[in-house]
Design a protein around this motif. Structure first.
Motif, PDB file in Angstrom:
ATOM      1  N   LYS A 185       0.928  -1.186   0.552  1.00 41.49           N
ATOM      2  CA  LYS A 185       0.142  -0.108  -0.388  1.00 41.49           C
ATOM      3  C   LYS A 185       0.891   1.118  -0.279  1.00 41.49           C
ATOM      4  O   LYS A 185       0.101   2.388   0.101  1.00 41.49           O
ATOM      5  CB  LYS A 185      -0.783  -0.368   1.100  1.00 41.49           C
ATOM      6  CG  LYS A 185      -2.161  -1.574   1.242  1.00 41.49           C
ATOM      7  CD  LYS A 185      -3.068  -1.310   2.098  1.00 41.49           C
ATOM      8  CE  LYS A 185      -3.884  -2.170   2.350  1.00 41.49           C
ATOM      9  NZ  LYS A 185      -4.859  -2.347   3.548  1.00 41.49           N
ATOM     10  N   LEU A 186       2.304   0.990  -0.499  1.00 50.76           N
ATOM     11  CA  LEU A 186       2.839   2.005  -0.666  1.00 50.76           C
ATOM     12  C   LEU A 186       2.171   3.067  -1.339  1.00 50.76           C
ATOM     13  O   LEU A 186       2.614   2.972  -2.460  1.00 50.76           O
ATOM     14  CB  LEU A 186       4.449   2.031  -0.867  1.00 50.76           C
ATOM     15  CG  LEU A 186       5.651   3.339   0.223  1.00 50.76           C
ATOM     16  CD1 LEU A 186       5.367   3.374   1.166  1.00 50.76           C
ATOM     17  CD2 LEU A 186       6.349   2.405  -1.012  1.00 50.76           C
ATOM     18  N   GLU A 187       2.491   4.634  -0.703  1.00 44.99           N
ATOM     19  CA  GLU A 187       2.093   5.700  -1.645  1.00 44.99           C
ATOM     20  C   GLU A 187       3.030   6.624  -1.775  1.00 44.99           C
ATOM     21  O   GLU A 187       3.676   7.254  -2.890  1.00 44.99           O
ATOM     22  CB  GLU A 187       1.467   6.457  -1.037  1.00 44.99           C
ATOM     23  CG  GLU A 187      -0.583   5.798  -0.882  1.00 44.99           C
ATOM     24  CD  GLU A 187      -1.419   6.709  -0.058  1.00 44.99           C
ATOM     25  OE1 GLU A 187      -1.271   7.391   0.199  1.00 44.99           O
ATOM     26  OE2 GLU A 187      -2.129   4.991  -0.082  1.00 44.99           O
ATOM     27  N   THR A 188       4.085   6.979  -0.866  1.00 43.77           N
ATOM     28  CA  THR A 188       5.332   7.451  -0.761  1.00 43.77           C
ATOM     29  C   THR A 188       6.340   7.443  -0.393  1.00 43.77           C
ATOM     30  O   THR A 188       6.477   6.427   0.792  1.00 43.77           O
ATOM     31  CB  THR A 188       4.656   8.601  -0.230  1.00 43.77           C
ATOM     32  OG1 THR A 188       3.351   9.907  -0.169  1.00 43.77           O
ATOM     33  CG2 THR A 188       5.490   9.933   0.057  1.00 43.77           C
ATOM     34  N   LEU A 189       7.444   7.564  -1.460  1.00 45.93           N
ATOM     35  CA  LEU A 189       8.844   7.171  -0.522  1.00 45.93           C
ATOM     36  C   LEU A 189       9.575   7.879  -0.679  1.00 45.93           C
ATOM     37  O   LEU A 189       9.808   8.786  -2.016  1.00 45.93           O
ATOM     38  CB  LEU A 189       9.871   5.564  -1.821  1.00 45.93           C
ATOM     39  CG  LEU A 189      10.745   5.010  -1.365  1.00 45.93           C
ATOM     40  CD1 LEU A 189      10.913   4.611  -0.285  1.00 45.93           C
ATOM     41  CD2 LEU A 189      10.913   3.621  -2.332  1.00 45.93           C
ATOM     42  N   VAL A 190      10.280   8.350   0.428  1.00 45.37           N
ATOM     43  CA  VAL A 190      11.373   9.692   0.064  1.00 45.37           C
ATOM     44  C   VAL A 190      12.921   8.786   0.655  1.00 45.37           C
ATOM     45  O   VAL A 190      12.882   7.720   1.845  1.00 45.37           O
ATOM     46  CB  VAL A 190      11.085  10.268   1.285  1.00 45.37           C
ATOM     47  CG1 VAL A 190      12.192  11.819   1.817  1.00 45.37           C
ATOM     48  CG2 VAL A 190       9.984  11.501   1.499  1.00 45.37           C
ATOM     49  N   ILE A 191      13.713   8.715  -0.436  1.00 46.51           N
ATOM     50  CA  ILE A 191      14.967   8.596  -0.065  1.00 46.51           C
ATOM     51  C   ILE A 191      15.984   9.549  -0.444  1.00 46.51           C
ATOM     52  O   ILE A 191      16.225  10.089  -2.026  1.00 46.51           O
ATOM     53  CB  ILE A 191      15.136   7.181  -1.001  1.00 46.51           C
ATOM     54  CG1 ILE A 191      14.461   6.006  -0.815  1.00 46.51           C
ATOM     55  CG2 ILE A 191      16.890   6.279  -0.710  1.00 46.51           C
ATOM     56  CD1 ILE A 191      14.406   4.949  -2.072  1.00 46.51           C
ATOM     57  N   ILE A 192      16.465  10.005   1.127  1.00 44.98           N
ATOM     58  CA  ILE A 192      17.484  10.997   0.491  1.00 44.98           C
ATOM     59  C   ILE A 192      19.166  11.034   1.609  1.00 44.98           C
ATOM     60  O   ILE A 192      18.833  10.290   2.297  1.00 44.98           O
ATOM     61  CB  ILE A 192      17.031  12.536   0.872  1.00 44.98           C
ATOM     62  CG1 ILE A 192      15.869  12.485   0.142  1.00 44.98           C
ATOM     63  CG2 ILE A 192      18.462  13.454   0.947  1.00 44.98           C
ATOM     64  CD1 ILE A 192      14.392  13.993   0.083  1.00 44.98           C
ATOM     65  N   ASN A 193      19.976  10.787   0.811  1.00 45.77           N
ATOM     66  CA  ASN A 193      21.506  10.721   1.203  1.00 45.77           C
ATOM     67  C   ASN A 193      21.608   9.547   1.537  1.00 45.77           C
ATOM     68  O   ASN A 193      21.738   8.794   3.507  1.00 45.77           O
ATOM     69  CB  ASN A 193      21.544  11.922   1.941  1.00 45.77           C
ATOM     70  CG  ASN A 193      23.370  11.681   2.222  1.00 45.77           C
ATOM     71  OD1 ASN A 193      23.951  11.184   2.049  1.00 45.77           O
ATOM     72  ND2 ASN A 193      23.573  12.280   3.519  1.00 45.77           N
ATOM     73  N   CYS A 194      21.410   8.368   0.747  1.00 48.38           N
ATOM     74  CA  CYS A 194      21.500   7.071   1.458  1.00 48.38           C
ATOM     75  C   CYS A 194      22.265   6.037   0.477  1.00 48.38           C
ATOM     76  O   CYS A 194      21.867   5.559  -0.315  1.00 48.38           O
ATOM     77  CB  CYS A 194      19.968   6.218   1.706  1.00 48.38           C
ATOM     78  SG  CYS A 194      19.019   6.636   2.910  1.00 48.38           S
ATOM     79  N   PRO A 195      23.475   6.497   0.109  1.00 51.13           N
ATOM     80  CA  PRO A 195      24.638   6.275  -0.717  1.00 51.13           C
ATOM     81  C   PRO A 195      24.406   4.379  -1.223  1.00 51.13           C
ATOM     82  O   PRO A 195      25.111   4.514  -2.415  1.00 51.13           O
ATOM     83  CB  PRO A 195      25.884   6.735  -0.803  1.00 51.13           C
ATOM     84  CG  PRO A 195      25.328   6.682   0.792  1.00 51.13           C
ATOM     85  CD  PRO A 195      24.177   7.374   1.037  1.00 51.13           C
ATOM     86  N   LYS A 196      24.425   3.163  -0.289  1.00 49.91           N
ATOM     87  CA  LYS A 196      24.725   2.060  -0.492  1.00 49.91           C
ATOM     88  C   LYS A 196      23.467   1.656  -1.256  1.00 49.91           C
ATOM     89  O   LYS A 196      23.260  -0.126  -0.972  1.00 49.91           O
ATOM     90  CB  LYS A 196      24.835   1.111   1.535  1.00 49.91           C
ATOM     91  CG  LYS A 196      26.145   1.975   1.174  1.00 49.91           C
ATOM     92  CD  LYS A 196      27.006   1.383   2.652  1.00 49.91           C
ATOM     93  CE  LYS A 196      28.470   2.064   2.917  1.00 49.91           C
ATOM     94  NZ  LYS A 196      28.322   0.621   3.976  1.00 49.91           N
ATOM     95  N   VAL A 197      21.993   2.491  -1.322  1.00 56.59           N
ATOM     96  CA  VAL A 197      20.751   1.900  -1.330  1.00 56.59           C
ATOM     97  C   VAL A 197      21.192   1.953  -3.256  1.00 56.59           C
ATOM     98  O   VAL A 197      21.505   2.606  -3.686  1.00 56.59           O
ATOM     99  CB  VAL A 197      19.399   2.513  -0.941  1.00 56.59           C
ATOM    100  CG1 VAL A 197      19.175   1.826  -1.257  1.00 56.59           C
ATOM    101  CG2 VAL A 197      19.451   2.423   0.849  1.00 56.59           C
ATOM    102  N   LYS A 198      20.793   0.417  -3.371  1.00 56.76           N
ATOM    103  CA  LYS A 198      21.183   0.363  -4.828  1.00 56.76           C
ATOM    104  C   LYS A 198      20.180   0.422  -5.994  1.00 56.76           C
ATOM    105  O   LYS A 198      20.016   0.578  -6.787  1.00 56.76           O
ATOM    106  CB  LYS A 198      22.003  -0.650  -5.385  1.00 56.76           C
ATOM    107  CG  LYS A 198      24.425   0.148  -4.266  1.00 56.76           C
ATOM    108  CD  LYS A 198      24.047   1.115  -5.427  1.00 56.76           C
ATOM    109  CE  LYS A 198      25.461   1.598  -4.414  1.00 56.76           C
ATOM    110  NZ  LYS A 198      26.299   2.824  -5.281  1.00 56.76           N
ATOM    111  N   LYS A 199      18.694  -0.365  -5.168  1.00 54.93           N
ATOM    112  CA  LYS A 199      17.702  -0.938  -6.269  1.00 54.93           C
ATOM    113  C   LYS A 199      16.613  -0.070  -5.349  1.00 54.93           C
ATOM    114  O   LYS A 199      16.751  -0.275  -3.366  1.00 54.93           O
ATOM    115  CB  LYS A 199      17.615  -2.574  -5.644  1.00 54.93           C
ATOM    116  CG  LYS A 199      18.897  -2.605  -6.813  1.00 54.93           C
ATOM    117  CD  LYS A 199      18.693  -4.439  -6.617  1.00 54.93           C
ATOM    118  CE  LYS A 199      19.788  -5.188  -7.777  1.00 54.93           C
ATOM    119  NZ  LYS A 199      19.528  -7.031  -7.673  1.00 54.93           N
TER     120      LYS A 199
END
Length: 906
Positions: free
Chosen positions: A850-864
């Motif tokens: 049910k995810l509507e909003t995803l915020v990814i900021i300054n997480c350099p090791k997240v590749k996917k």
């Protein structure tokens, strides 16, 4: 001689016979001509009678009535007589032709004429008999028994998807009863008409389609009458209901039918009507429309389908169709006003049709501006809106009680499109006296129950969050119209929230008002001394520009029960507050007050005092609170924390302490802020407060290694909000041994806990934290994972910020099989920022539902992305850094995700 005599006698006889035959031929000739003439005349008259009869039959057919068998038989006989007449006339014509060429002997011609004459006379007799019979012929054989009937309707906009959805449901054998619900004017009837006509046009598998427009007073009788007419059943007025029921049941039991019931208001017992219950065996269907989802349940609907408001593009298209002037609406001067009108309709087709028609001949910008102003202030005065409101009034009148109607009207005090916190709304209802608080009965739940009734009646909708509700624009306008006695007494309400006001309405506009709502404006000043002798509710919250309330402002508000000044910039409360002796609900949250005046002690009826997030509040005199013996709710969450008795100023006024709260016998809800370890330990000692402690903020408790929830007498079972901040020595929260600890917790905030290596001291079972909705964790640099989070059933929001050692949200190796586990079942918003060690968001074999909003900021090791390896139907909005997005691993090309990121600046 004898021979000669015999010969002469024979000749004489022949001559006599020849003379007699000639005489007979001459007579036959005269009679045949007359008979032919009579036959032609009679046939002409018969045709005229036939044509008149056919005209009556065609007229009956237009009225949906059949032809009698007797009339059909008579017309068949007429057709045969006409054919015989045509044959005789043709034969007579041939005879005349042969006679002229004289190729036959006189004897043969005479015989032919004789035979023809006999036929003419016989046919003439038959025609005369048909003419006589025509006088007794009845053509009306009753209503035609059609298996279906197409319903005339106007062109439809935006319901194609729903039509296809309903047709698919009708094709499923396991769904016998389908309930279609929605507010008045949303298009339920139009949808049903479309279904009926679509089935007729494209073909269907039913023996009969039966459409019934329901009557509010005679529901079951209306169904019986419509079914009887469709099936050709007849009964007299004296026949009992049971007799009709038996006839209908016997007729329908042999048929596969689709029964369409439009506008159902009360529960219908199909057994009493004679309509067999639809099931898999008979493959019959019953589909109905209603304004109540509760009625869908009562009617046993296996499927409940809500008709939604039109999307913006379809709303605009429908409005344009009704205005009929595309060229005019494309004009920049007119279009912006037209768009405002369309937005006011909120996708309600009836309102769009009504207002579109009203604006069809308006060509000047001034006219469109005026229409917008009228809709803003007095929408009932707009042409056609009285019809819209009359339709909504059916739903309003159909509410079960005056209490529900009153609670409904109160919702109109909030701005358009505003999501209202249910808890706040119920507290207002309590303040107004609509609901009565009682020990042993959770009043909040009672409020939820009432809101459920209003939502079921399609008068309220779910808001942006599950804990909120909102009111449709047109429904809100209707509610304001009803609150002002259908526009007759506009002065009874002063409702102008979110109107951009910088000045309060004039004092004279306050005088007659029962309720005033000026929330969410930019008002800077208020009237000095308004006289509001009838005012019960005053809502001024979210006027951030309001810094001061006049000294005498509250002097003449003797019956005021609800006062909300939350999130204004006021720094003090005027002493005239003491005149509000009937005040029940006082909300001061988010204000900048530093001292609570002792004059509060005069508010002896006060039951609800909200001071949460008043971070500047330093002083609460004991006398300001101790005299409030009826107080039930006191919220000091993120607020006052001076719990050790002290004095200030020359008068040495004692401040509020925990012991004082313990004497408030009616207290049920408490919010506390603790700013020292000593105060926390003192709080542990007051067991009586623990049972009503629902909001707790703990800050700067140095030397606190473990926050022990079991130190609370009830183990914090009633805690709904828990916030722990800047306790730099805290390593974890120690939970009780209960299987279901913190069952009521809704919001958890952990901020700046430098030594926190794990959140909970014990494992988290499925029974723990079962109501938590929101988790905020920030600046907790020793925390490595939050593996207890993914299985929380009601969790909707996670915000993780600046946790330098956080590596994962959940451990893949700890997770059981896919069949046994669903991760993040209700999560809508996930925000991960400044997490340098986080390498993955979610194991690849799982996905967010049910995810509507995803915020990814300054997480350099997240590749996917968490949905990059598997296709998902509804992808969330992604907020991220542009460079990070471009560097994502392309195991599956990003373009195939159909996900448009929204880049945020570094």
């Amino acid at each position: 001689m004898d021979c000669i005599s015999s010969l002469l006698v024979g000749v004489a006889q022949v001559l006599c016979e020849s003379m007699n035959m000639a005489e007979r031929r001459a007579g036959h000739k005269t009679d045949l001509k007359q008979a032919i003439s009579d036959l032609e005349t009679a046939t002409g008259e018969l045709k005229a009678i036939r044509d008149d009869l056919n005209l009556r039959i065609r007229r009956d057919n237009l009225e949906g009535r059949s032809c009698t068998n007797r009339a059909r038989e008579w017309l068949g006989s007429v057709q045969a007589a006409e054919a015989k007449t045509e044959s005789i006339l043709a034969r007579n014509m041939r005879r005349e032709q042969r006679k002229r060429v004289r190729r036959r002997c006189l004897s043969c011609l005479g015989c032919a004429e004789y035979k023809l004459s006999k036929k003419v006379l016989g046919t003439l007799k038959s025609i005369n008999e048909l003419r006589q019979r025509s006088e007794d012929i009845e053509t009306d054989g009753g209503l035609i028994q059609e298996t279906c009937m197409e319903i005339p309707m106007k062109s439809v906009v935006g319901n194609t998807t729903m039509v296809e959805q309903v047709l698919e449901l009708l094709s499923e054998e396991e769904r016998g009863t389908i309930g279609v619900y929605g507010p008045g004017g949303v298009g339920k009837t139009t949808l049903m008409q479309s279904i009926n006509n679509e089935l007729i046009t494209k073909g269907h598998q039913y023996d009969v389609l039966i459409w019934v427009t329901m009557s509010r007073e005679f529901g079951e009788c209306t169904i019986q009458q419509a079914v009887g007419e469709r099936l050709g059943l007849s009964w007299d007025d004296k026949e009992t209901g049971e007799g009709r029921t038996f006839k209908i049941y016997r007729a329908l039991k042999q048929k596969r039918f689709l029964l369409l019931l439009d506008d159902v208001w009360e529960e219908i017992d199909l057994d009493k009507t004679g309509v067999p219950r639809p099931d898999r065996e008979n493959k019959c269907k019953v589909m109905f429309t209603t304004r109540s989802v509760a009625l869908c349940s009562n009617m046993g609907a296996e499927c409940k389908l809500r008709v939604e408001f039109l999307e913006k593009q379809y709303a605009w298209e429908l409005f344009c169709d009704k205005v009929g002037r595309r060229d005019l609406l494309e004009s920049p001067l007119i279009r912006r006003h037209a768009e405002i009108i369309v937005s006011k309709c909120g996708g309600l087709p009836l309102a769009l049709i009504t207002l579109g028609g009203a604006m069809a001949h308006r060509e000047t910008e001034e006219e469109w501006i005026h229409a917008c102003e009228v809709l803003n202030r007095f929408p009932a005065e707009m042409k056609g809106m009285d019809y819209v409101f009359a339709l909504l009034k059916f739903s309003y009148d159909n509410l079960e009680s005056d209490l529900l109607r009153t609670c409904f009207l109160y919702c109109a005090l909030f701005p358009e499109e505003h999501s209202i916190e249910i808890e706040q709304l119920v507290e207002y209802w309590l303040g107004e006296g609509f609901l009565i608080s009682s020990h042993g009965v959770n009043t909040l739940y009672n409020g939820y129950f009432l809101i459920g009734d209003l939502k079921a009646a399609c008068l309220l909708e779910t808001g942006d969050e599950k804990t909120q509700v909102k009111m449709h624009n047109v429904v809100r306008s209707f509610a304001l119209w009803m609150a002002s006695e259908q526009g007759t007494y506009k002065e009874l309400i002063l409702i102008e929230p979110s109107m951009g006001l910088t000045e309060a309405p004039k004092t004279e506009n306050w005088q007659q008002a029962l309720v005033i709502s000026l929330m969410d404006n930019r008002i800077k000043t208020l009237p000095e001394k308004p006289i509001c002798l009838n005012l019960t509710t005053l809502l001024l919250q979210q006027n951030i520009s309001l810094k001061k309330i006049p000294t005498s402002f509250f002097m003449h508000m003797p019956v005021l029960r609800v006062l909300d000044l939350s999130f204004t910039s006021i720094t003090e409360i005027p002493l005239s507050i003491k005149y509000l002796v009937e005040l029940y609900h006082l909300a001061l949250s988010g204000t900048k007050i530093s001292v609570l005046p002792q004059e509060l002690r005069y508010l002896r009826n006060l039951k609800h005092l909200d001071l949460q997030r008043t971070q500047f509040l330093q002083t609460i005199p004991r006398d300001a609170i101790c005299w409030l013996s009826k107080l039930e709710v006191l919220n000091l969450y993120y607020s006052y924390a001076g719990w050790e008795l002290q004095s200030y100023g020359e008068d040495e006024v004692e401040e509020l302490g925990f012991a004082d709260l313990e004497h408030l016998e009616n207290l049920t809800t408490l919010g506390i802020t603790v700013l020292s370890l000593e105060s926390l330990r003192t709080l542990y000692e007051f067991d009586a407060l623990h049972k009503c402690l629902q909001h707790l903020h703990v800050e700067e408790c140095n030397d606190l290694l473990y926050f022990d929830l079991s130190s609370l007498s009830n183990h914090g079972r009633n805690l709904r909000r828990l916030s722990i901040k800047s306790c730099h020595d805290l390593e974890c929260l120690v939970t009780p041994t209960d299987v279901d600890w913190l069952p009521s917790l809704e919001v958890l905030t952990l901020h700046s806990l430098q030594k926190l290596s794990r959140v909970w001291g014990n494992s988290v079972s499925q029974e723990c934290l079962r109501n938590i909705r929101c988790i905020n964790i920030s600046h907790c640099h020793k925390l490595k994972n939050v593996s207890w989070v993914p299985q929380l059933p009601k969790l909707e929001t996670i915000d993780l910020f600046d946790c330098r050692e956080l590596e994962e949200l959940t451990s893949d190796h700890e997770s059981p099989s896919i069949e046994d586990l669903v991760l993040f079942p209700g999560l809508k918003t996930l925000s991960i920022r400044d997490l340098p060690e986080l390498s993955s968001i979610l194991p690849s074999r799982f996905s967010f539902k049910k995810l509507e909003t995803l915020v990814i900021i300054n997480c350099p090791k997240v590749k996917k992305l968490p949905f990059q390896e598997r296709v998902q139907p509804n992808l969330p909005a992604v907020y991220c850094d542009k460079k990070w997005w471009e560097a994502l691993e392309e195991d599956q090309p990003i373009t195939e995700l159909c996900c448009s990121p929204r880049f945020v600046p570094n």
